[in-house]
Motif scaffolding. Structure first.
Motif: not given
Length: 322
Positions: A135-139, A141-150, A307-314
């Motif tokens: 979830g993106t801070p300040g939106t 969707d901020e409280s949406v749990p993080d989720r990994w994808f393959t 309305t908003s999703v933040t992505f990180t490549g790990v």
């Protein structure tokens, strides 16, 4: 070696015979506990238990991409720790099995089991990168749990198709490629009424990309499969890099015809291209925003509207048997 086998009995191509053959083969080589999932999220709970165990060395997932995604999220519930977590092996049991096939695992469950046993004997494994959606801070969707994808995430059009397919499956329809094609057509008709694209891509230190109507985040290539045909949305995507993103700023009939043809004829060297196409490679951090709630999916699992999703490549997040 002690291993946990997670079996999704509802996966499209998983049968009792396949399960029994797999259990017999694995149990001949290791101390095996087999558990059949009983509810949505059960595979995640089992992955979490394996991650917290002191003596489980391997988790084998028998099912489709959704089962694999749940197991991965359970294993990584405290974050990546490649050397400290059990390794993952995948036996394909779904209709598409993108993650397993992208790793080079045979798409037949019995052949895949043999390949896994060979890899274990030869001590072959690979540490792969994964994507993380938050979830993106300040939106809202901020409280949406993080989720990994393959292998894949989508925001907008492609996620809407996945949502439609899930609705049809809940009504008793089988998950087939023909079903997906029909839902693509229906989603396209609906999108024609939206007009201008509502998605904005934001990256640190870069000018935003606005008015996208479609956005797909890729962690590997192929992006998906149509039967035995691989589809390369972003040929450069890899388990060894961060994330790629492809997008379109037009869904006119002419644009859809052009880009659909490009996808159907895509190769490991040639993906989407053109004036309305966006293709970015090896992104570590970025955010997708929308002017209105849009469908969102990860690894083929529809997660509702965002309305908003933040992505990180790990990079180097999890060890897998190959």
């Amino acid at each position: 070696m002690r291993a946990l086998l997670v079996v999704n009995p509802a996966a499209t191509t998983t049968s009792a015979r396949t399960r029994d053959v797999l259990i017999h083969a694995l149990a001949s080589e290791m101390k095996l506990e087999a558990v059949t999932t009983e509810y949505r999220g059960h595979a995640r709970d089992l992955g979490k238990q394996a991650a917290e165990s002191d003596d489980i060395d391997l988790v084998v997932a028998l099912g489709g991409d959704g089962t694999v995604n749940e197991v991965v999220n359970g294993l990584l519930h405290r974050g990546p720790d490649p050397e400290g977590l059990p390794r993952l092996a995948v036996v394909p049991g779904g209709s598409t099995n993108v993650f397993a096939r992208a790793l080079g695992v045979p798409n037949d469950a019995v052949e895949a089991t043999g390949a896994i046993l060979d890899a274990l004997r030869d001590k072959r494994e690979r540490t792969v990168g994964l994507g993380l959606a938050a979830g993106t801070p300040g939106t809202d969707d901020e409280s949406v749990p993080d989720r990994w994808f393959t292998f894949c995430a989508a925001f907008g059009f492609a996620a809407g198709v996945v949502g439609r397919v899930e609705q049809q499956r809940e009504r008793g329809k089988k998950s087939t490629h023909a079903l997906y094609v029909r839902q693509v057509v229906r989603q396209f008709i609906e999108e024609q009424h939206r007009g201008q694209g509502m998605i904005t891509l934001e990256r640190p230190g870069q000018k935003p990309v606005t008015n996208l109507v479609l956005s797909v985040v890729c962690n590997t290539a192929p992006w998906t499969y149509l039967g035995n045909r691989p589809v390369y949305g972003s040929p450069g995507a890899s388990f060894d890099t961060a994330l790629d993103i492809i997008g379109l700023s037009s869904l006119s009939s002419a644009s859809v015809a052009r880009y659909a043809t490009q996808l159907l004829t895509s190769t490991p060297d040639r993906g989407l291209r053109g004036r309305h196409a966006l293709a970015l490679h090896d992104l570590t951090d970025f955010t997708l925003h929308s002017k209105a709630p849009l469908p969102f999916q990860l690894d083929g699992d529809h997660l509702g509207l965002r309305t908003s999703v933040t992505f990180t490549g790990v990079r180097r997040a999890l060890r897998v048997i190959v």
